[in-house]
Scaffold this active site. Structure first.
Site, PDB file in Angstrom:
ATOM      1  N   ARG A  36     -22.122  -6.613 -50.501  1.00  0.00           N
ATOM      2  CA  ARG A  36     -21.004  -7.071 -49.664  1.00  0.00           C
ATOM      3  C   ARG A  36     -21.044  -6.414 -48.290  1.00  0.00           C
ATOM      4  O   ARG A  36     -20.731  -7.043 -47.285  1.00  0.00           O
ATOM      5  CB  ARG A  36     -19.677  -6.779 -50.373  1.00  0.00           C
ATOM      6  CG  ARG A  36     -19.437  -7.770 -51.471  1.00  0.00           C
ATOM      7  CD  ARG A  36     -18.287  -7.449 -52.375  1.00  0.00           C
ATOM      8  NE  ARG A  36     -18.232  -8.466 -53.421  1.00  0.00           N
ATOM      9  CZ  ARG A  36     -17.497  -8.403 -54.505  1.00  0.00           C
ATOM     10  NH1 ARG A  36     -16.713  -7.348 -54.704  1.00  0.00           N
ATOM     11  NH2 ARG A  36     -17.517  -9.378 -55.391  1.00  0.00           N
ATOM     12  N   GLY A  43     -18.941 -29.783 -25.213  1.00  0.00           N
ATOM     13  CA  GLY A  43     -19.708 -30.767 -25.989  1.00  0.00           C
ATOM     14  C   GLY A  43     -21.114 -30.288 -26.314  1.00  0.00           C
ATOM     15  O   GLY A  43     -21.677 -30.615 -27.364  1.00  0.00           O
ATOM     16  N   GLU A  89     -21.463 -13.718 -52.532  1.00  0.00           N
ATOM     17  CA  GLU A  89     -21.182 -12.310 -52.907  1.00  0.00           C
ATOM     18  C   GLU A  89     -19.676 -12.071 -52.992  1.00  0.00           C
ATOM     19  O   GLU A  89     -19.166 -11.019 -52.578  1.00  0.00           O
ATOM     20  CB  GLU A  89     -21.887 -11.340 -51.960  1.00  0.00           C
ATOM     21  CG  GLU A  89     -23.389 -11.586 -52.013  1.00  0.00           C
ATOM     22  CD  GLU A  89     -24.242 -10.389 -51.722  1.00  0.00           C
ATOM     23  OE1 GLU A  89     -23.772  -9.255 -51.879  1.00  0.00           O
ATOM     24  OE2 GLU A  89     -25.412 -10.617 -51.355  1.00  0.00           O
TER      25      GLU A  89
HETATM   26  C1  LIG Z   1     -26.190 -20.171 -50.287  1.00  0.00           C
HETATM   27  C2  LIG Z   1     -25.687 -19.464 -51.499  1.00  0.00           C
HETATM   28  C3  LIG Z   1     -26.432 -18.428 -52.032  1.00  0.00           C
HETATM   29  C4  LIG Z   1     -26.000 -17.760 -53.179  1.00  0.00           C
HETATM   30  N1  LIG Z   1     -26.788 -16.772 -53.723  1.00  0.00           N
HETATM   31  C5  LIG Z   1     -26.457 -16.252 -54.947  1.00  0.00           C
HETATM   32  C6  LIG Z   1     -27.359 -15.361 -55.622  1.00  0.00           C
HETATM   33  O1  LIG Z   1     -28.415 -14.986 -55.094  1.00  0.00           O
HETATM   34  N2  LIG Z   1     -27.041 -14.928 -56.862  1.00  0.00           N
HETATM   35  C7  LIG Z   1     -25.886 -15.303 -57.479  1.00  0.00           C
HETATM   36  O2  LIG Z   1     -25.669 -14.858 -58.612  1.00  0.00           O
HETATM   37  N3  LIG Z   1     -24.998 -16.139 -56.871  1.00  0.00           N
HETATM   38  C8  LIG Z   1     -25.259 -16.635 -55.621  1.00  0.00           C
HETATM   39  N4  LIG Z   1     -24.398 -17.504 -54.994  1.00  0.00           N
HETATM   40  C9  LIG Z   1     -23.169 -17.903 -55.684  1.00  0.00           C
HETATM   41  C10 LIG Z   1     -21.898 -17.415 -55.019  1.00  0.00           C
HETATM   42  O3  LIG Z   1     -21.759 -16.027 -55.215  1.00  0.00           O
HETATM   43  C11 LIG Z   1     -20.723 -18.241 -55.595  1.00  0.00           C
HETATM   44  O4  LIG Z   1     -20.829 -19.544 -55.039  1.00  0.00           O
HETATM   45  C12 LIG Z   1     -19.385 -17.633 -55.288  1.00  0.00           C
HETATM   46  O5  LIG Z   1     -19.213 -16.442 -56.006  1.00  0.00           O
HETATM   47  C13 LIG Z   1     -18.213 -18.576 -55.596  1.00  0.00           C
HETATM   48  O6  LIG Z   1     -18.333 -19.175 -56.845  1.00  0.00           O
HETATM   49  P1  LIG Z   1     -18.147 -20.772 -56.964  1.00  0.00           P
HETATM   50  O7  LIG Z   1     -19.019 -21.389 -55.942  1.00  0.00           O
HETATM   51  O8  LIG Z   1     -18.351 -21.150 -58.382  1.00  0.00           O
HETATM   52  O9  LIG Z   1     -16.643 -21.041 -56.540  1.00  0.00           O
HETATM   53  P2  LIG Z   1     -15.357 -20.968 -57.487  1.00  0.00           P
HETATM   54  O10 LIG Z   1     -15.314 -19.686 -58.218  1.00  0.00           O
HETATM   55  O11 LIG Z   1     -15.260 -22.238 -58.284  1.00  0.00           O
HETATM   56  O12 LIG Z   1     -14.182 -20.967 -56.402  1.00  0.00           O
HETATM   57  C14 LIG Z   1     -13.705 -22.147 -55.739  1.00  0.00           C
HETATM   58  C15 LIG Z   1     -12.528 -21.733 -54.851  1.00  0.00           C
HETATM   59  O13 LIG Z   1     -11.463 -21.213 -55.670  1.00  0.00           O
HETATM   60  C16 LIG Z   1     -11.119 -19.909 -55.238  1.00  0.00           C
HETATM   61  N5  LIG Z   1     -10.751 -19.084 -56.405  1.00  0.00           N
HETATM   62  C17 LIG Z   1     -11.385 -18.958 -57.606  1.00  0.00           C
HETATM   63  N6  LIG Z   1     -10.728 -18.100 -58.388  1.00  0.00           N
HETATM   64  C18 LIG Z   1      -9.659 -17.649 -57.685  1.00  0.00           C
HETATM   65  C19 LIG Z   1      -8.596 -16.750 -57.931  1.00  0.00           C
HETATM   66  N7  LIG Z   1      -8.492 -16.074 -59.099  1.00  0.00           N
HETATM   67  N8  LIG Z   1      -7.670 -16.537 -56.969  1.00  0.00           N
HETATM   68  C20 LIG Z   1      -7.739 -17.195 -55.782  1.00  0.00           C
HETATM   69  N9  LIG Z   1      -8.732 -18.062 -55.473  1.00  0.00           N
HETATM   70  C21 LIG Z   1      -9.672 -18.282 -56.411  1.00  0.00           C
HETATM   71  C22 LIG Z   1     -12.386 -19.364 -54.558  1.00  0.00           C
HETATM   72  O14 LIG Z   1     -12.076 -18.309 -53.670  1.00  0.00           O
HETATM   73  C23 LIG Z   1     -12.888 -20.621 -53.859  1.00  0.00           C
HETATM   74  O15 LIG Z   1     -12.175 -20.795 -52.671  1.00  0.00           O
HETATM   75  C24 LIG Z   1     -24.779 -18.141 -53.803  1.00  0.00           C
HETATM   76  C25 LIG Z   1     -24.008 -19.173 -53.241  1.00  0.00           C
HETATM   77  C26 LIG Z   1     -24.453 -19.830 -52.115  1.00  0.00           C
HETATM   78  C27 LIG Z   1     -23.613 -20.953 -51.558  1.00  0.00           C
END
Ligand SMILES: Cc1cc2nc3c(=O)[nH]c(=O)nc-3n(C[C@H](O)[C@H](O)[C@H](O)COP(=O)(O)OP(=O)(O)OC[C@H]3O[C@@H](n4cnc5c(N)ncnc54)[C@H](O)[C@@H]3O)c2cc1C
Length: 380
Positions: free
Chosen positions: A243, A341, A364
């Site tokens: 982070r 623009g 993260e």
């Molecule tokens: C380009 C990219 C690279 C990545 N690289 C890695 C990697 O190397 N290894 C790895 O393990 N992961 C990786 N990730 C995954 C990333 O860490 C997750 O996408 C992230 O943790 C969010 O999970 P999600 O996408 O399932 O969203 P979700 O958990 O489904 O969340 C959707 C929305 O709901 C909100 N939300 C969920 N729960 C709560 C709560 N309790 N309270 C308030 N709001 C909430 C979230 O903040 C978000 O706005 C990567 C993602 C991307 C896009």
């Protein structure tokens, strides 16, 4: 914060490398075509950046968290993708190994990662388990001297080019949530391991992200990393450092966008004078610079807290990531505004920085997850 001479020198070296090696041509090509630039990777390895924060005894440079933050900041100022290249082995790839690998595991996996000879990635997220990794369903079942892995991870940065992955899987289905999860070092060339197609992304193109699927993958027990059923705590601890890296990447992106905006505002004339002569424009620049400096101080102080193993280091890293990533998005939006623009056209770098910044509040741990971490520490 005033940096020591040693850290200032490091900053200069990181900046020199980024500015001379990661040319605009390479940046634009990666953004257009995706993939991975192996020549740059070899240079990163040659200069030791893959191991900036890894101890010397394991092939790294033995730098501290502040050095690591400076590297991410300076590389991302030129291009966030370069920062991501050098960041992975130092953070989520090498972190879990450093935290709880035994001597054999450290020598076998950490040393080649620190030297940039092998790629190690971090596989925690699943389609149904993002912000709540405790709900993961990837399973590791003991079978003689092996564990048999089945499941799917998604969004794994660097998966298509990885040699090894740190994989989290449920070893004890009786235990729920964060309990009963273990870590494994999985050789990506084992039978039953496959990657999905690289995801087409909004930004940070040039570092491929894909699914990893495990179908009856036999992982030897010697590749169990850390204590059985207690891998989740290590994942959370490792994410602290990651982070901080994302916070520093956000800072670098914002700094880069500010510099682009200043140069443009001084050069672009409307109403017979440079647009920077208007307070409506120059005050935007003042706000951007102030927010950047606030983030910089937060990040450097969180890095020091990590270096001193301070009790609140984890919360500070969350604050730094939360503030800096949101700040980078605000700053990049203003940089586009100042470009008018032209900021919407791909010929101008701010357009790419705006897209690259977007993921910083997501991966993260989303901003909401950082808010959960911060508020929990206030209310405990
Ligand atoms: C380009 C990219 C690279 C990545 N690289 C890695 C990697 O190397 N290894 C790895 O393990 N992961 C990786 N990730 C995954 C990333 O860490 C997750 O996408 C992230 O943790 C969010 O999970 P999600 O996408 O399932 O969203 P979700 O958990 O489904 O969340 C959707 C929305 O709901 C909100 N939300 C969920 N729960 C709560 C709560 N309790 N309270 C308030 N709001 C909430 C979230 O903040 C978000 O706005 C990567 C993602 C991307 C896009």
């Amino acid at each position: 914060m005033i940096l020591s001479k040693e850290h200032e020198l490091m900053r200069k070296n990181f900046r020199n490398f980024a500015e001379t090696e990661f040319t605009t041509e390479i940046q634009e090509q990666l953004d257009r075509e995706g993939g991975f630039n192996w020549d740059i990777w070899k240079k990163i390895a040659k200069y030791g950046f893959a191991g900036t924060k890894i101890p010397v005894e394991y092939g790294g440079q033995g730098g501290d968290y502040l050095a690591y933050a400076l590297m991410n900041e300076e590389f991302a100022r030129v291009c966030p993708v370069l920062a991501i290249y050098a960041n992975t082995p130092n953070s989520l790839g090498g972190g879990p190994l450093l935290q709880c690998g035994n001597k054999e595991q450290l020598e076998k996996y950490l040393t080649p990662a620190a030297k940039g000879e092998k790629h190690i990635v971090f596989a925690l997220t699943e389609p149904g388990a993002g912000s709540d990794p405790g709900s993961m369903i990837t399973r590791a079942t003991a079978d003689g001297d092996y564990y048999v892995l089945n499941g799917r991870k998604c969004f794994i940065s660097g998966a298509p080019i990885a040699d090894y992955a740190i994989v989290y899987a449920r070893t004890n289905p009786e235990l729920k949530g964060a309990k009963g999860i273990s870590m494994f070092i999985v050789d990506m060339h084992l039978d039953g391991v496959s990657c999905g197609k690289p995801e087409p992304k909004m930004g940070i193109n040039g570092y491929p992200t894909s699914d990893i699927v495990f179908e009856n993958v036999r992982v030897h027990k010697s590749d169990l990393l850390g204590p059985l059923d207690k891998g989740y705590a290590v994942a959370m601890k490792t994410l602290d450092g990651g982070r901080l890296g994302v916070a520093a990447q956000s800072l670098g992106i914002a700094q880069g966008a500010l510099e682009e905006a200043i140069a443009y505002a001084k050069e672009r004339k409307q109403f017979g004078k440079p647009i920077s002569y208007n307070q409506g424009v120059s005050f935007m620049l003042a706000d951007m610079a102030t927010e950047i400096e606030a983030a910089r101080n937060l990040i450097y102080s969180a890095a020091q807290a990590k270096d001193m193993d301070a009790k609140d280091a984890s919360t500070q890293c969350s604050m730094a990531k939360y503030y800096a990533s949101e700040m980078a998005n605000r700053v990049c939006a203003k940089a586009i505004q100042i470009h008018g623009g032209y900021g919407f056209i791909k010929d101008y770098k701010v357009e790419r920085l705006y897209r690259d910044a977007r993921v910083m509040t997501l991966y993260e741990g989303t901003s909401q997850v950082q808010q959960i971490v911060i508020s929990r520490s206030l209310l405990k």
